[in-house]
Scaffold this motif. Sequence first.
Motif, PDB file in Angstrom:
ATOM      1  N   ILE A   1       0.838  -1.208   0.000  1.00 30.62           N
ATOM      2  CA  ILE A   1       0.000   0.000   0.000  1.00 30.62           C
ATOM      3  C   ILE A   1       0.871   1.257   0.000  1.00 30.62           C
ATOM      4  O   ILE A   1       0.614   2.210  -0.749  1.00 30.62           O
TER       5      ILE A   1
ATOM      6  N   LEU B   1       0.930   4.098  -2.950  1.00 32.06           N
ATOM      7  CA  LEU B   1       0.560   5.485  -2.632  1.00 32.06           C
ATOM      8  C   LEU B   1       1.677   6.458  -3.001  1.00 32.06           C
ATOM      9  O   LEU B   1       1.426   7.522  -3.582  1.00 32.06           O
TER      10      LEU B   1
ATOM     11  N   PHE C   1       1.775   6.846  -6.769  1.00 32.62           N
ATOM     12  CA  PHE C   1       0.660   7.700  -7.215  1.00 32.62           C
ATOM     13  C   PHE C   1       1.004   9.180  -7.053  1.00 32.62           C
ATOM     14  O   PHE C   1       0.873   9.981  -7.981  1.00 32.62           O
TER      15      PHE C   1
END
Length: 404
Positions: A208, A212, A215
């Motif tokens: 995760i 993130l 992104f």
Amino acid sequence: MEKIQNQKHTKETLYYSISRMLERASYYGFRALVVLYMVGETLNMERTEALTIYGWLVGSLVFSQIIGGLFGDLLIGNKKTIIIGGIIQAIGAFSLCIPSTTGLYLGLFLVVLGSGFFTPNIISNFGKTYLNKTKLLDSGFTIFYLAINLGSFLGILLIGYLGETYGYNIGFVISGILMLISIIPIILSKEKGMDEIEKNEFPIGKRILNILIAFIVVGLFWGFYELSSIRTFDLQLQLSEISTLGIPNHLWQSINSIFILPISIIAIILWTYFYSSQFFKLMLGFVFGVISFGILILIPEVPTEQHTVTYLISLLFLAISEIHIAPIIHSILTKYSNPKYLAILISLAFLPTRLISLIFGLFNDKLYDNPMLGLKIGIAGMVVVGIGLIGYVWWNKKTTYNTV
């Protein structure tokens, strides 16, 4: 760097890359003509109205890709969604030959819908072919990125030229035909089954966090890229008028793509045989970005002919920067995601980039009055993100060392 052994690209890489190249040629060729068509004799639109419609076309792609990702991962499968998307996009291009606003809006809607179905699913299926050989992911997606740039360059050149010379309908028909041909390699390709993919062994927290960071970092890169583009385009216009290098006017707009092609090939060869971490590549991308912007800022507001070479060197470093960032986002998403939902995740990856670009776009009026300001903000932002990535790469090495 670590030498890569016993991992090779397959014919699926070639199939998917050819398909993506043809689809991008179709899409960018169509885009090169559509505004000219709207303001032309057939529809006779006001330029402002045509550009507004064009803006909606580009902006709505983000949402159509999310729909396409959901269809591919949850409803009908990725391969079927790619094929259906290709057919819809081709029908959209053909619909633009109907000489009316009805044909225009129908064509634009179908192109947006078809592209939304096609794009996240072909990226997802391409990435899945590398999940049993993840050290080749960066090289594989760089091949894919090379195909995208080659397709867009050839599409604008070929369809743009034929459409303007022999009529817009000819351009739209060729766009549709290229789209249909792009489906053939997908039909020939073998889709990777979930039972053939090795299980992702990374802890959920690390997966995760990495997704993130990717992104946000990639969204910021394209935001800073956009901020600097006002100054870049300004210099491009001025230098194209005074340069004695003999570069044709239409090639000035594609110089960055021309640099990307050989740099991509070098990166593909290097990353096929040697592996370094994806976040290390992202860090290098921001370092080269700072160098590129730093060179640009040395050029005075009103350049002379002697500054042409300086400008080209800046674009060279910017192309190196782009190659270390644009393909790597998909490589990271493929490596750390659940492959069952990869197309959905890839479709969502366009949102941060779009959102950050919209936020930065609010300041465009001030930046047009002071193009150097955008460049300075870009340098400062890239330095901050680059330092953050250096820290993250160092922390990753430290934690990996301590757990070995």
